[in-house]
Design an enzyme around this catalytic site. Sequence first.
Site, PDB file in Angstrom:
ATOM      1  N   HIS A  88       0.782  -0.912   0.046  1.00 41.73           N
ATOM      2  CA  HIS A  88      -0.097   0.066   0.053  1.00 41.73           C
ATOM      3  C   HIS A  88       0.985   1.264  -0.050  1.00 41.73           C
ATOM      4  O   HIS A  88       0.665   2.039  -0.841  1.00 41.73           O
ATOM      5  CB  HIS A  88      -1.027  -0.077   1.203  1.00 41.73           C
ATOM      6  N   GLU A  89       1.657   1.124   0.818  1.00 38.11           N
ATOM      7  CA  GLU A  89       2.848   2.501   1.086  1.00 38.11           C
ATOM      8  C   GLU A  89       3.605   2.570  -0.108  1.00 38.11           C
ATOM      9  O   GLU A  89       3.915   3.831  -0.804  1.00 38.11           O
ATOM     10  CB  GLU A  89       3.746   2.415   2.458  1.00 38.11           C
ATOM     11  N   HIS A  92       1.698   4.330  -2.808  1.00 39.48           N
ATOM     12  CA  HIS A  92       1.837   5.955  -2.813  1.00 39.48           C
ATOM     13  C   HIS A  92       3.006   6.292  -3.146  1.00 39.48           C
ATOM     14  O   HIS A  92       3.072   7.370  -4.096  1.00 39.48           O
ATOM     15  CB  HIS A  92       1.588   6.093  -1.217  1.00 39.48           C
TER      16      HIS A  92
END
Length: 403
Positions: free
Chosen positions: A88-89, A92
């Site tokens: 997820h990170e 980003h």
Amino acid sequence: MQQSGATALTEPTRGGDPKAPNGRREGISLGRIAGIRVVLAYSWFIIAAFTVIVYGPVLEGQYPDMGIAAYYVAFAYALLLLISVLVHELAHALTAKIFHWPTEKIVLNLWGGHTQFEGFTATPGRSVLVAMAGPAANLALAGAGWLFILAADPSGVAGILSNIFVWANMLIGIFNVLPGLPLDGGRLVESAVWKATGSQEKGTVAAGWAGRIIVIGLAVWFVLLPLARGDRPDVSLMLITVLVGSFLWMGASASIQHGRLRSRLHLVNAAALAEPAIGIPESSTVADILRLSPQGTPVIVLCGPDGRPAGIVSDVAVASVPAGSAAVTPATAVSHALGAGAYVPEWSQGQELVQFLAQLEGQEYAVVDHHGRVTGLLRQSAVVTAITGKEMRRGGRAKAQNR
């Protein structure tokens, strides 16, 4: 600058070792992925232990033959969650790279994780794309896991973990698109208001209030309604709701405060906030000070041989010097030193000025013009008052201004 439930993209910070602002190490360095430093915060072990303690007995009850191995499977569940948050990170961070936002680090912690950038220029569209990349990555992982289950039909521990992986990523992805900060979906609200009003700060405040509404909705749905129906409360579910709700409420409140503070950054201007001051050589005497500033105004700043501001004269110390000794008392005897490099150009303003002052020592900064001449003295208290609308008290606390 962005935040999310399982994740958060935070304000720019300076690089260095994985240490917290108080100087202590914030976690274990896991190396770099695509050039991005990854840190596992010590607080992650709390959520890992919580997962084992809560989920282990559930597995043991469902699969009695597992015995103690159920707790190892529960720990594997915690590791799968960690991997899901990391992906997820990274989504980003890698999306941000497209827009040349330099990523300082990814931190995986108790609440999931966050991505920190060194500095960037955001727009409503870019902000949404970077924020939505995280949930999209989790939904993609859920889809991949589902296809794996259809193709391989895993059983036993592999089947358990595969199903957990799918549902966990679906939950992370869907939960994070809820429209309120600090969730990723809050960037949709922020960007919509930002686009409509031209003010990112108003968008941040609106998204923060939307985040608070989400917390209230979660509390009503998972706590108040079951109690009102007379249902027996699920202690684990209520505990998770309280913990997640508390985290979201704090994040939403921080977003509101952050937006309000940013809306006042235009008031931070070195020339406008500085007191009048003049610079004189360190070789001057108290007599020179009294001639230039007989009433303590303007402030006298002492400059070293290289012409750079080095110290500030104390009015109290000057007043204690006998009149007969003024001509032979050096100015350095009635001054205190400035922090290293504690001077700023008089045209400095806004967030750039605040970030620069945060790197300096001390609470006073000389203000200089284009020629390096001292024109003023900027005090930290004046900057804090401009940003918060509150005056600094002794000891660093603030009080509201009377207006």
